[in-house]
Design a protein around this motif. Sequence first.
Motif, mmCIF file in Angstrom:
data_model
loop_
_atom_site.group_PDB
_atom_site.id
_atom_site.type_symbol
_atom_site.label_atom_id
_atom_site.label_comp_id
_atom_site.label_asym_id
_atom_site.label_seq_id
_atom_site.Cartn_x
_atom_site.Cartn_y
_atom_site.Cartn_z
ATOM 1 N N THR A 172 -6.663 -7.848 1.508
ATOM 2 C CA THR A 172 -6.694 -7.244 0.182
ATOM 3 C C THR A 172 -5.921 -5.935 0.222
ATOM 4 O O THR A 172 -6.011 -5.182 1.200
ATOM 5 N N ALA A 173 -5.154 -5.660 -0.816
ATOM 6 C CA ALA A 173 -4.326 -4.461 -0.829
ATOM 7 C C ALA A 173 -4.283 -3.875 -2.241
ATOM 8 O O ALA A 173 -4.576 -4.553 -3.226
ATOM 9 N N VAL A 174 -3.924 -2.590 -2.312
ATOM 10 C CA VAL A 174 -3.768 -1.917 -3.602
ATOM 11 C C VAL A 174 -2.420 -1.215 -3.642
ATOM 12 O O VAL A 174 -1.899 -0.776 -2.618
ATOM 13 N N ASN A 175 -1.855 -1.139 -4.821
ATOM 14 C CA ASN A 175 -0.609 -0.414 -5.042
ATOM 15 C C ASN A 175 -0.921 1.079 -5.074
ATOM 16 O O ASN A 175 -1.730 1.533 -5.893
ATOM 17 N N GLN A 176 -0.294 1.851 -4.206
ATOM 18 C CA GLN A 176 -0.627 3.277 -4.145
ATOM 19 C C GLN A 176 -0.084 4.052 -5.343
ATOM 20 O O GLN A 176 -0.394 5.235 -5.518
ATOM 21 N N ASP A 177 0.712 3.403 -6.185
ATOM 22 C CA ASP A 177 1.199 4.053 -7.403
ATOM 23 C C ASP A 177 0.285 3.811 -8.592
ATOM 24 O O ASP A 177 0.651 4.108 -9.733
ATOM 25 N N LEU A 178 -0.905 3.260 -8.355
ATOM 26 C CA LEU A 178 -1.858 3.060 -9.446
ATOM 27 C C LEU A 178 -2.205 4.387 -10.107
ATOM 28 O O LEU A 178 -2.390 5.406 -9.434
ATOM 29 N N LYS A 179 -2.300 4.352 -11.414
ATOM 30 C CA LYS A 179 -2.724 5.529 -12.172
ATOM 31 C C LYS A 179 -4.072 5.219 -12.822
ATOM 32 O O LYS A 179 -4.524 4.076 -12.822
ATOM 33 N N ALA A 180 -4.692 6.246 -13.372
ATOM 34 C CA ALA A 180 -5.975 6.029 -14.042
ATOM 35 C C ALA A 180 -5.763 5.125 -15.254
ATOM 36 O O ALA A 180 -4.882 5.387 -16.080
ATOM 37 N N PRO A 181 -6.533 4.045 -15.389
ATOM 38 C CA PRO A 181 -6.401 3.187 -16.572
ATOM 39 C C PRO A 181 -6.638 3.984 -17.844
ATOM 40 O O PRO A 181 -7.569 4.796 -17.925
ATOM 41 N N SER A 182 -5.799 3.748 -18.833
ATOM 42 C CA SER A 182 -5.912 4.493 -20.085
ATOM 43 C C SER A 182 -5.922 3.529 -21.263
ATOM 44 O O SER A 182 -5.288 2.472 -21.231
ATOM 45 N N ILE A 183 -6.649 3.904 -22.301
ATOM 46 C CA ILE A 183 -6.756 3.124 -23.524
ATOM 47 C C ILE A 183 -6.308 4.006 -24.689
ATOM 48 O O ILE A 183 -6.836 5.103 -24.889
ATOM 49 N N TYR A 184 -5.330 3.507 -25.439
ATOM 50 C CA TYR A 184 -4.847 4.208 -26.629
ATOM 51 C C TYR A 184 -5.402 3.472 -27.856
ATOM 52 O O TYR A 184 -5.092 2.304 -28.079
#
Length: 286
Positions: A172-184
């Motif tokens: 299992t891996a994650v993208n280190q460029d993930l940002k905080a999820p945002s909702i507009y």
Amino acid sequence: KASRRLTLDYGMRLAWFQPFYQGNGASANFIPSNYNPAQKVVLFTPATVAGKKVIINPLTGEVVPTSYSGAIVPGVGNPKNGIVYSTTPGIPQGFVENRGEHLGPRVGLAYKLTGDGKTVFRAGFGVSFNGQLSSGTYTPIVNNTVTVPTLYYGTFNTFNPGTSVLFPTAITAVNQDLKAPSIYGLSAGIQRNLGFGTVIDVSYVGTLGRNLPQTEAINTIPYFSQLLPQNSGLGNNFFSPYIGYAGISYTQPSNSSYNSLQVQLNRRFAHRVQYGASYTDRNSVV
């Protein structure tokens, strides 16, 4: 209340999310761009020798036990190709960049379009944030540090790690460029008092999701590759994009969009009568 006809509602919300990380540093992540094809491992391969189906070391031609089929040939390539650790220089804590403070503005307005106050335009906009990833996402990343060799035809008394073999495993891996999820959240509409306690509302309502974490399998084999002659009789691990691994579940950012036209007709309860009707025409994209 900005004027006799205009009312404003506005503000700012501050959020800060620190990525989860393993306290003792015992965790590992896979970065696709760090995978070096020149360092890929070699797998014990099915072959036919003197008319007999056997398993061989494709580099030396040595025949090995049939149970070694698909196992990693020891001493060749890098079994941890593309893997980084929490102690690797340049790797952020928790494998995800800390984005610091997040500013979430809120703006709303109501404007009377007519002097009698029966027609009003309303609009609103707001941004909200959520944590980058749940702690449950990081549990498998801790498991990436575990290597389980397989020993055939032996006992605990004769156990020798040098005679064991490794097989490609799922990680299992994650993208280190993930940002905080945002909702507009967006809305704009007109409300009109039709009389007799009845109001009609025609509005646009939209929700835009950005940087939403989504898990994708990135070590899937190319379409129709199982039908190629050179892959005949081989398992998927022999021609997957990242040789040496089975499945790779990779969490990376994704977007979503919801746009809708919403129409409502409502009469408040009066004189023992109340009714309502609504219609929504929407379009959603993920």
